[in-house]
Design an enzyme around this catalytic site. Structure first.
Site, mmCIF file in Angstrom:
data_model
loop_
_atom_site.group_PDB
_atom_site.id
_atom_site.type_symbol
_atom_site.label_atom_id
_atom_site.label_comp_id
_atom_site.label_asym_id
_atom_site.label_seq_id
_atom_site.Cartn_x
_atom_site.Cartn_y
_atom_site.Cartn_z
ATOM 1 N N GLU A 1 0.653 -1.152 -0.306
ATOM 2 C CA GLU A 1 -0.189 0.172 -0.406
ATOM 3 C C GLU A 1 1.154 1.130 -0.159
ATOM 4 O O GLU A 1 0.221 2.347 -0.730
ATOM 5 C CB GLU A 1 -0.673 -0.068 1.155
ATOM 6 C CG GLU A 1 -2.352 1.089 1.141
ATOM 7 C CD GLU A 1 -2.853 0.270 -0.557
ATOM 8 O OE1 GLU A 1 -3.843 1.408 -0.673
ATOM 9 O OE2 GLU A 1 -3.010 0.134 -0.472
ATOM 10 N N ASP B 1 18.002 12.623 -30.676
ATOM 11 C CA ASP B 1 16.622 12.145 -29.788
ATOM 12 C C ASP B 1 16.087 12.738 -29.883
ATOM 13 O O ASP B 1 15.989 14.115 -29.346
ATOM 14 C CB ASP B 1 17.031 11.808 -28.043
ATOM 15 C CG ASP B 1 17.605 10.477 -28.270
ATOM 16 O OD1 ASP B 1 17.587 9.714 -29.844
ATOM 17 O OD2 ASP B 1 18.345 9.725 -26.889
#
Ligand code: ADE
Length: 251
Positions: free
Chosen positions: A123, A176
């Site tokens: 959690e 890129d």
């Protein structure tokens, strides 16, 4: 560069860290990895690293102690070594609430000497890990994974490929998508005609200056069509803004 990962599932990493550019970077000595199963630092014979939340409610919370101890085992000087490490490592908590990951952050992390990733399941994390141990909290996107492992591998991949010498062609990281602020221009390879679809004449012309002009314009066009928000970012050159304005007027 030293990259360490705290995880309960070290076996998830073997494919990614051993393959392709990341695997080669490791062989070349550009990066070295340590995978630490923090269950080894549980301090109890059941290997329990999580517990129920104070205040009640569902789900389990990762305890502070095993994670602190695992990180400390990676930064403490080893026997005989008294000097403090030159630079403190970045201790990165993988979680959906963290800062959203992008290429700018990849470039920043790529400059570090030592990264430590904490990958949790369950959690959540005891808040004292956030407050007193980590330097960064990072999310790779607005969705929830079952754990931080895949997210940390995304970051590792994008950081390792930026290490000098990691990519075969030194140019390929520079042009890129995102490092230029633009999406990439289209690419073509042989044959010049495939099922009747042809390669733009200009790419076959051998005229390098015109080819570069075409590539820049196509990169701007693609960015305008798919990610116009990128053209509003700081650092976009006047030349690119002018091309974008002209293309918009043609629409
Ligand atoms: N852990 C679970 N979901 C995540 C996400 N989106 N990014 C980083 N770590 C996570």
């Amino acid at each position: 560069m030293q990259i360490d990962v705290l995880t309960l599932f070290p076996e998830m990493f073997s494919g990614v860290l051993g393959t392709s550019i990341v695997g080669k970077a490791q062989q070349k000595g550009l990066v070295s990895f340590r995978l630490v199963n923090f269950r080894e630092f549980s301090g109890n014979k059941h290997g329990q690293v999580d517990d129920m939340p104070y205040g009640g409610g569902g789900g389990m919370v990762l305890k502070a102690e095993p994670i602190f101890q695992a990180v400390e085992s990676l930064v403490e000087p080893s026997a005989g070594e008294t000097k403090e490490p030159a630079k403190r490592p970045r201790v990165i908590l993988m979680c959906p609430q963290g800062q959203r990951y992008n290429q700018k952050l990849a470039e920043e992390l790529a400059e570090e000497e030592h990264l430590i990733f904490i990958c949790g399941h369950y959690e959540g994390y005891d808040e004292r890990i956030r407050e007193h141990l980590v330097t960064d909290e990072i999310s790779i996107g607005d969705y929830v994974l079952t754990g931080g492992e895949l997210a940390s591998m995304v970051i590792i991949d994008s950081v390792v490929r930026l290490q000098p010498g990691a990519l075969g062609n030194a140019q390929s990281a520079i042009s890129d998508s995102y490092s230029t602020g633009l999406l990439e221009h289209p690419h073509y390879t042989r044959p010049a005609e495939f099922r009747g679809w042809t390669v733009p004449d200009i790419l076959l012309s051998g005229h390098h200056e015109n080819i570069e002009k075409w590539r820049l314009e196509e990169a701007v066009r693609r960015t305008l069509e798919r990610r116009p928000d990128l053209l509003e970012a700081d650092g976009i050159s006047e030349e690119i803004k002018k091309i974008a304005k002209r293309l918009k007027e043609q629409l």
